[in-house]
Write a protein that holds these residues in place. Structure first.
Motif: not given
Lengths: 350, 350
Positions: A80, A104, A107-111, A146-147, B69, B104, B107-108, B133-135, B143-147
């Protein structure tokens, strides 16, 4: 240089000097780039790479303990701060700890940010970098978070292997042998006859790709890749991660071959062949531990279901037992006992 | 009750009493189950549900701040303590904060645990629960992290909507209207003529599904769903999340319609129609803020590329502009100015 496209969409480049290729330069030129490496790889290779790419270099601590949610969060905060967005290319350069952790985070940074893996160990080339698994350890066990996330590309540059220690070579070779044991009898033969055969690395990667493509979500056959891991992960935990993942899985593989024999699936003769191959490895064995600790560490394995401890087992060199599509079976602590006894004997003389 | 299968593999059940259906009981009976809800939904519905399923109930704090988080990590620790494995079914019951956060975590957790969503707000039914979308919010933005992670099933039980406040209804209706503005002129008409039409919810869900299935990874057309969000997310941040997501996006939608007009894409007449529909909404407007704060909050939007601020824009009611497949365009702070002026006027009388 060879290029292989792995399903669904990863380009794998393997050979000496693949990092000098146009393919690598072109992929990087499309993005703002961040290189992530641990302190050891930073000095060996990553400063040079980041300078060449005019990329920012971020570092993580050495060793398995870095594969934590805390390190992931530090890395994310730095991304960031560096103004990274979802088009920023993350390059993970290092062993399995680095590729799992950075995978990992990507995979989660900004989706999901684009990712390139540059494995620097033989083990990471043939195992961690292939198949899309990312992982974070928690206090409850290994890879419990994990993902599944696929890199855009993997650059397996064989030149990077020149700086490996004998022990690191051993870890990679043990993984190639494990692949042979569960699925690829010819690979086993090749690896035991001439472990310096340059084709071995590619063959091991192709064997793993074949299994992963058949079962990307690990609902069936992909589970066989966990051979050696139920005991291996537990050993890592009781040794407080002072044993490397490669060493632990090597030891776990022999122990789970022993278990396959003691449960009546594998012949004594085949077990002895296996044991003889692993015996001379230059490995450090785990410090003394309580058997009860080892058992409770196994109870946290992800393969576990309904409180049982599950194992992948083999019935001959090159063949994991399907168990009607489950590819693993529950083993009771009593059934496990003789293999744990054997393991304690096996490690003591070293 | 209607059942719709959403690609790749989510079953959506919608109607009154879907939580009393056999389908729901059967899905739950296959797993150990954990129900997660916030404190408000705990008292309203979740204790009853968990009791019926004989499941453990875990709670998270109320409000957008829970989408952190830190909350995710607390939840994960509780899942480990409860002995959950990768076959444990997580049920997220609540609004978008809960479905995004628990999605989220699912997913992990051990690289993916099965997930059921039970949205309890109109907004979560038509928006957050659809599309995978997860966030997680960070101090840098929403939502800057997510899957991207698909639940096994979504149960949209219309009975749960009986306890919604007028403001919560407004947030859901504003989302339905947004869907109409960007993609579905008939939905817009229906929603403006009779917002009580029970078919409206299903139509809005189907419109979102259609867009998501065309572009699951948000490489193109799916971006239009972010209409109203560049300004909306920034408003949430400058209001320190004391403004709800639904309110912020409603306000953002009118402001981005204004921007569409001021850049010459949307007619004044159409903008006035839009403004008149949103004007009577029972919304709280954000507290006073510095314009520079709002601009720097926008600069952290995920749509941003190369330092530009990007917007989805419309050229008529029911049509977002494709911009040659990008579905958004860069707007300079100068171009944005008149819409930000207008927004400050618009919110002041309320």
């Amino acid at each position: 240089m060879k290029k292989i496209v792995i399903s669904p969409s990863t380009e794998l480049y393997i050979g000496p000097n693949v990092l000098q290729s146009d393919d690598f330069s072109k992929l990087c030129a499309q993005h703002k780039v961040i290189v992530v490496a641990d302190e050891a790889i930073k000095d060996l290779y990553a400063v040079e790479l980041a300078t060449k790419l005019r990329a920012q270099l971020l570092t993580i601590p050495n060793g398995e303990r870095a594969k934590s949610l805390e390190t992931a969060q530090n890395l994310i905060n730095q991304l960031f701060q560096a103004g990274c967005n979802r088009d920023t290319l993350l390059i993970a350069m290092g062993g399995g700890v680095t590729t799992d952790l950075v995978g990992f985070v990507a995979s989660i940074y900004m989706r999901g940010a684009p990712l390139i893996l540059i494995p620097t160990t033989l083990l990471a080339m043939v195992d961690a970098s292939i198949g899309g698994k990312t992982g974070i350890d928690t206090s409850s066990g290994k890879n419990l978070l994990g993902t599944i996330y696929y890199p855009k590309a993997i650059f397996a540059d064989l030149n990077l292997l020149q700086t490996l220690s004998e022990q690191q070579w051993g870890c990679g070779l043990a993984e190639i042998l494990k692949m042979g044991l569960i699925h690829a009898p010819l690979l086993w033969q090749k690896a035991t006859q001439n472990s310096q055969d340059p084709d071995l690395i590619l063959q091991a990667i192709l064997a793993k790709i074949e299994i992963v493509e058949r079962d990307p979500l690990e609902l069936g056959v992909r589970r066989i890749l966990n051979f050696g891991h139920t005991i291996g992960h537990a050993l890592e935990r009781v040794a407080n991660y002072e044993l490397s993942h490669g060493e632990a899985v090597a030891m776990g593989s022999v122990a789970e071959a022993h278990l396959s024999m003691s449960l009546g699936y594998l012949s004594k003769q085949q077990f002895e062949l296996i044991e003889a191959v692993y015996r001379p490895f230059p490995f450090q064995w785990p410090p003394p531990y309580q058997r009860s600790e080892l058992l409770s560490a196994m109870a946290f394995d992800k393969k576990r279901a309904k409180g049982e401890i599950r194992f992948v087992l083999i019935d001959r060199i090159g063949h994991a037992i399907p168990f009607e599509g489950a590819y693993c079976r529950a083993v009771t602590p009593v059934e496990l006992e003789s293999s744990l006894d054997w393991m304690e004997q096996w490690k003591s003389p070293r």
